[in-house]
Design an enzyme around this catalytic site. Structure first.
Site, PDB file in Angstrom:
ATOM      1  N   ARG A 174       8.793  -4.577  43.360  1.00  0.00           N
ATOM      2  CA  ARG A 174       9.481  -4.277  44.621  1.00  0.00           C
ATOM      3  C   ARG A 174       8.936  -5.123  45.774  1.00  0.00           C
ATOM      4  O   ARG A 174       9.672  -5.458  46.698  1.00  0.00           O
ATOM      5  CB  ARG A 174       9.344  -2.774  44.928  1.00  0.00           C
ATOM      6  CG  ARG A 174      10.268  -2.251  46.048  1.00  0.00           C
ATOM      7  CD  ARG A 174      10.185  -0.721  46.118  1.00  0.00           C
ATOM      8  NE  ARG A 174      11.152  -0.106  47.038  1.00  0.00           N
ATOM      9  CZ  ARG A 174      10.836   0.390  48.234  1.00  0.00           C
ATOM     10  NH1 ARG A 174       9.597   0.371  48.671  1.00  0.00           N
ATOM     11  NH2 ARG A 174      11.781   0.935  48.992  1.00  0.00           N
ATOM     12  N   ILE A 227      16.629  -0.723  52.311  1.00  0.00           N
ATOM     13  CA  ILE A 227      16.440  -0.497  50.874  1.00  0.00           C
ATOM     14  C   ILE A 227      16.050   0.976  50.713  1.00  0.00           C
ATOM     15  O   ILE A 227      15.221   1.497  51.456  1.00  0.00           O
ATOM     16  CB  ILE A 227      15.350  -1.447  50.316  1.00  0.00           C
ATOM     17  CG1 ILE A 227      15.051  -1.218  48.847  1.00  0.00           C
ATOM     18  CG2 ILE A 227      14.060  -1.351  51.099  1.00  0.00           C
ATOM     19  CD1 ILE A 227      14.033  -2.256  48.281  1.00  0.00           C
ATOM     20  N   SER A 228      16.669   1.670  49.760  1.00  0.00           N
ATOM     21  CA  SER A 228      16.390   3.094  49.551  1.00  0.00           C
ATOM     22  C   SER A 228      14.947   3.298  49.101  1.00  0.00           C
ATOM     23  O   SER A 228      14.331   2.405  48.532  1.00  0.00           O
ATOM     24  CB  SER A 228      17.295   3.667  48.458  1.00  0.00           C
ATOM     25  OG  SER A 228      18.643   3.492  48.774  1.00  0.00           O
ATOM     26  N   ALA A 229      14.443   4.518  49.321  1.00  0.00           N
ATOM     27  CA  ALA A 229      13.114   4.880  48.808  1.00  0.00           C
ATOM     28  C   ALA A 229      13.156   4.833  47.279  1.00  0.00           C
ATOM     29  O   ALA A 229      14.177   5.151  46.674  1.00  0.00           O
ATOM     30  CB  ALA A 229      12.731   6.275  49.279  1.00  0.00           C
TER      31      ALA A 229
END
Ligand code: SAH
Length: 207
Positions: A33, A59-61
């Protein structure tokens, strides 16, 4: 083990409290990531929280990516349509589960699509297909999809996306203007959707 790798496996372990599908946890433990997020956010790449990625997008968790992957019930070989490539991280997690050549992702912002393309190439996910366009229209050339998901909130599942998903396939999206719910829908043989509500969520809206 490198520092990034250690942080990443710690993150995957932390997600065990919310996600039990081992291949999903393995995917989170595999995708770097920190290479997808902007340089100045790298130090936070393995915290379980959303991060800004430019163009006003987020960006999502990691837990949300993992929960969505689990709800989609992904198997190797499934053909998947993603709407909202963003930085490409979620597409890479999906690619770990179905194979990169089976992932088709549409991004509205050309700048994000170009950056995601570069990052996916550099991280070993070069076979993921990305194009710039309006995700509401899907990507008909590669339909039908076994799975379709949105990483931005829509008022409802756009009809072309339902059309492009095979019957018996699954759609997943944050649905709602303002208050959003994560909705998983199975497409019935007659084309209607069998919906289940998986709780309140917060995503950027579909453009
Ligand atoms: N999955 C992404 C998260 C992206 S956030 C990641 O892992 O980084 C949601 C994304 O949806 C944003 O990049 C936004 O630009 C994109 N988006 C918004 N409306 C869209 C539309 N109509 N078609 C395609 N993408 C859209």
């Amino acid at each position: 083990m490198a520092d990034w790798d250690r942080k990443r496996s710690r993150l995957a372990d932390h997600l065990r409290s919310r996600v039990s599908t081992e291949p999903v946890l393995a995917a989170i433990a595999s995708v770097p990531r920190h290479k997808f997020v902007p340089d100045d956010k790298r130090h936070d790449a393995y915290a379980d929280r959303p991060l800004p990625i430019g163009a006003g997008q987020t960006i999502s968790a990691p837990h949300m990516v993992a929960i969505m992957a689990e709800l989609l019930d992904l198997s190797p070989g499934d053909r998947v349509l993603e709407i909202g490539t963003g930085c490409g991280y979620h597409a890479a997690v999906t690619a770990e589960l179905v194979g990169p050549e089976n992932v088709y992702s549409v991004e509205y912002h050309a700048s994000l699509a170009a950056e995601a393309r570069e990052t996916l190439d550099a991280t070993g996910y070069g076979d993921v297909s990305v194009r710039t366009g309006d995700g509401k229209k899907g990507w008909p050339e590669h339909a039908p999809y076994d799975r379709t998901y949105l990483t931005c909130a829509a008022p409802d599942f756009p009809a072309p996306l339902v059309d492009q998903t095979r019957s018996g396939g699954i759609l997943l999206a944050p649905i709602g203007d303002g208050q959003q719910r994560l909705i998983r829908a199975e497409k019935r043989a007659d084309g209607t959707l069998d919906r289940a509500d998986h709780g309140g969520v917060r995503f950027v809206p579909l453009q």
